[in-house]
Design a protein around this motif. Sequence first.
Motif, PDB file in Angstrom:
ATOM      1  N   ARG A 146       0.865  -1.182   0.000  1.00 55.49           N
ATOM      2  CA  ARG A 146       0.000   0.000   0.000  1.00 55.49           C
ATOM      3  C   ARG A 146       0.898   1.227   0.000  1.00 55.49           C
ATOM      4  NH1 ARG A 146      -4.930   0.007   3.924  1.00 55.49           N
ATOM      5  NH2 ARG A 146      -5.926  -0.943   2.100  1.00 55.49           N
ATOM      6  N   ALA A 147       0.622   2.153  -0.907  1.00 59.84           N
ATOM      7  CA  ALA A 147       1.482   3.319  -1.078  1.00 59.84           C
ATOM      8  C   ALA A 147       1.321   4.307   0.064  1.00 59.84           C
ATOM      9  CB  ALA A 147       1.166   4.008  -2.404  1.00 59.84           C
ATOM     10  N   SER A 170      -4.013   0.742  -3.220  1.00 60.10           N
ATOM     11  CA  SER A 170      -3.722   2.171  -3.134  1.00 60.10           C
ATOM     12  C   SER A 170      -4.654   3.024  -3.990  1.00 60.10           C
ATOM     13  CB  SER A 170      -2.277   2.445  -3.589  1.00 60.10           C
ATOM     14  OG  SER A 170      -1.347   1.616  -2.934  1.00 60.10           O
ATOM     15  N   TRP A 171      -5.102   2.502  -5.124  1.00 55.88           N
ATOM     16  CA  TRP A 171      -5.848   3.297  -6.091  1.00 55.88           C
ATOM     17  C   TRP A 171      -7.308   3.425  -5.667  1.00 55.88           C
ATOM     18  CZ3 TRP A 171      -4.046   3.967 -11.645  1.00 55.88           C
ATOM     19  CH2 TRP A 171      -2.644   3.909 -11.706  1.00 55.88           C
ATOM     20  N   ARG A 172      -7.990   4.436  -6.226  1.00 51.54           N
ATOM     21  CA  ARG A 172      -9.346   4.792  -5.781  1.00 51.54           C
ATOM     22  C   ARG A 172     -10.367   4.729  -6.918  1.00 51.54           C
ATOM     23  NH1 ARG A 172      -7.570   7.397  -0.850  1.00 51.54           N
ATOM     24  NH2 ARG A 172      -5.399   6.729  -0.733  1.00 51.54           N
ATOM     25  N   ARG A 176     -14.056  -3.128  -7.457  1.00 47.51           N
ATOM     26  CA  ARG A 176     -13.656  -4.529  -7.575  1.00 47.51           C
ATOM     27  C   ARG A 176     -12.178  -4.604  -7.948  1.00 47.51           C
ATOM     28  NH1 ARG A 176     -17.557  -8.400  -7.784  1.00 47.51           N
ATOM     29  NH2 ARG A 176     -16.128  -9.779  -8.893  1.00 47.51           N
ATOM     30  N   PRO A 177     -11.510  -5.700  -7.615  1.00 48.86           N
ATOM     31  CA  PRO A 177     -10.101  -5.845  -7.993  1.00 48.86           C
ATOM     32  C   PRO A 177      -9.920  -5.917  -9.506  1.00 48.86           C
ATOM     33  CG  PRO A 177     -10.700  -7.394  -6.252  1.00 48.86           C
ATOM     34  CD  PRO A 177     -11.976  -6.822  -6.784  1.00 48.86           C
ATOM     35  N   TYR A 178      -8.789  -5.432  -9.953  1.00 49.68           N
ATOM     36  CA  TYR A 178      -8.425  -5.522 -11.373  1.00 49.68           C
ATOM     37  C   TYR A 178      -6.908  -5.630 -11.453  1.00 49.68           C
ATOM     38  CZ  TYR A 178      -7.309  -0.534 -10.819  1.00 49.68           C
ATOM     39  OH  TYR A 178      -6.777   0.669 -10.380  1.00 49.68           O
ATOM     40  N   GLU A 190      -4.761  -4.806  -8.390  1.00 44.15           N
ATOM     41  CA  GLU A 190      -5.135  -3.689  -7.521  1.00 44.15           C
ATOM     42  C   GLU A 190      -6.388  -4.046  -6.731  1.00 44.15           C
ATOM     43  OE1 GLU A 190      -4.743  -0.290  -5.517  1.00 44.15           O
ATOM     44  OE2 GLU A 190      -3.359  -0.823  -7.149  1.00 44.15           O
ATOM     45  N   ILE A 191      -6.319  -3.902  -5.414  1.00 42.90           N
ATOM     46  CA  ILE A 191      -7.499  -4.029  -4.558  1.00 42.90           C
ATOM     47  C   ILE A 191      -7.841  -2.609  -4.138  1.00 42.90           C
ATOM     48  CG2 ILE A 191      -8.516  -5.123  -2.531  1.00 42.90           C
ATOM     49  CD1 ILE A 191      -6.237  -7.179  -2.612  1.00 42.90           C
TER      50      ILE A 191
END
Length: 289
Positions: A146-147, A170-172, A176-178, A190-191
């Motif tokens: 996690r950043a 980390s991303w917003r 859903r995960p990708y 990414e979660i």
Amino acid sequence: MPADTPRPANPAPPAPDFPWPEGKRSAFFLGFDVDAESVWLGMDRRNAERLVTMSYGGYEARVGIAKLLELLARHDAKGTFFITGWTVEAHPAACEAILKAGHEIAHHGYWHLRPEPGDDETMREEVERGFEALKRVLGLIPVGYRAPSGESCVALLKMLRDRGIRYSSSWRDDIRPYRHLLPDGPGPIEIPVNYSLDDWNFGITHRMSPRALFSREAVLSIWRDEFEQTHAWGGVTTMMLHPQVSGRPMRYRLLDEFLTYVAGFDDVWWATGRDIADHYERCEAARGV
């Protein structure tokens, strides 16, 4: 392509509609950012001499982590603890207790420095020193990241992938995960996280801005609403919790009530970051991705 040409910030395709295990409708991911004093040092190294400021982070090892471990044990829940390398070195006993309790340990930088595009040397040092500290003190190599301060860039994702990081949280930009798509191929899974589910925004802002602390009832209402709709949409409710916030008495009570509430839904899959990454990779393999 000119820099001012409009294009999406994230070239990854939409998140695949992989089913959750055992027919569950949604996933619940308890993530904790264990920053201790490093979050304050990352903001300003001069904070090392500002001892009251540092004491906010020091609360984690003195009280917060132990209380949260007790709470998770009572709920029979496993979490993922994203720990900075500085924290592992400064508070080894507290971090060892997390590992001993059976929780996942993941990477959270070293000094809690926000990744800055173009400053590859600093990013590389943060990544490598974080890995080294976790390996030396806890004897493990993390697969999740996690950043610090929730920032990322292509160069960082490449570094993480090339060093064995299987997932980021980390991303917003999704529920859903990708899998990230990098210029040279696939990147980490990414979660995604949701800003509304970050306890820092509600429980410690008085040290950084004039905004008042949010009441337990206000935050519980926000978290319930976010969870209910994410659950209805079949997404993942990703928590971003901090022991120096949620380990405080009133915030502890808030988290306890929220976990009790979520546990009332029998179609929610409680999972660590590693669990979600494992499941995602199995789904990819089954579809021949």
